[in-house]
Design a protein around this motif. Structure first.
Motif, PDB file in Angstrom:
ATOM      1  N   HIS A  86       1.722 -13.029  -4.227  1.00 27.40           N
ATOM      2  CA  HIS A  86       1.524 -11.643  -4.648  1.00 27.40           C
ATOM      3  C   HIS A  86       0.686 -10.955  -3.898  1.00 27.40           C
ATOM      4  O   HIS A  86       1.003  -9.659  -3.402  1.00 27.40           O
ATOM      5  N   VAL A  90       1.547  -7.522  -1.593  1.00 28.00           N
ATOM      6  CA  VAL A  90       0.796  -6.319  -1.741  1.00 28.00           C
ATOM      7  C   VAL A  90       0.479  -5.882  -0.352  1.00 28.00           C
ATOM      8  O   VAL A  90       0.514  -4.667  -0.094  1.00 28.00           O
ATOM      9  N   LYS A  94       1.627  -2.383   1.559  1.00 27.70           N
ATOM     10  CA  LYS A  94       0.853  -1.377   2.307  1.00 27.70           C
ATOM     11  C   LYS A  94       1.000  -1.253   3.681  1.00 27.70           C
ATOM     12  O   LYS A  94       0.904   0.019   4.023  1.00 27.70           O
TER      13      LYS A  94
END
Length: 152
Positions: A86, A90, A94
């Motif tokens: 995870h 992320v 980004k």
């Protein structure tokens, strides 16, 4: 005792953004490896073994079974792998968001230079530009990304 705040120089930010870009493909590979490991753990079950009588140095009331130990270990490892996956996802999202502000030509320079690890000279040849121009544009792009990554 006075509190001393250290500030990162623009060179530190520049290097951090470059490291992030160089690591982009490796993060994708790590996610795929984590997915494989998760699948392997979910499908793997060692099962019960024979009863063993180990020597104990002191009396204990702890219940300790090989099956229980295996399940606990498996659960913690799965949780850790899922959290790691995870975090990487992320981070990639980004980076994708940051790269979305680039023009097609700027993105192509980043893709060739950092994702495919091609030298500035070879990027210049591929894009029919001067090597000096590639360096200038690359610096401009990195500085643009610094403002997004570090919210200056």
């Amino acid at each position: 005792m006075a509190f001393e705040q250290t500030k990162c120089s623009i060179t530190d930010y520049y290097k951090a953004v470059e490291d992030m870009l160089y690591g982009y493909k490796a993060m994708h590979a790590e996610i795929k490896n984590i997915e494989l490991e998760i699948a392997e753990l979910e499908n793997e079950y060692q099962g019960c073994g024979s009863i063993s009588y180990e020597e104990k140095s002191a009396p204990t009331n702890k219940f300790n079974s090989p099956v229980e130990n295996e399940m606990i270990s498996k659960r913690y490892k799965l949780e850790w792998l899922k959290k790691r996956k995870h975090k990487l996802e992320v981070k990639i999202k980004k980076i994708d968001n940051e790269l979305s502000i680039l023009t097609d030509r700027e993105y192509k320079i980043i893709e060739l230079r950092y994702f495919e690890n091609i030298s500035n000279k070879d990027v210049a040849i591929r894009l029919d530009l001067a090597e000096q121009r590639i360096s200038e544009v690359k610096s401009k792009i990195i500085n643009k990304l610094i403002n997004l990554v570090f919210v200056m």
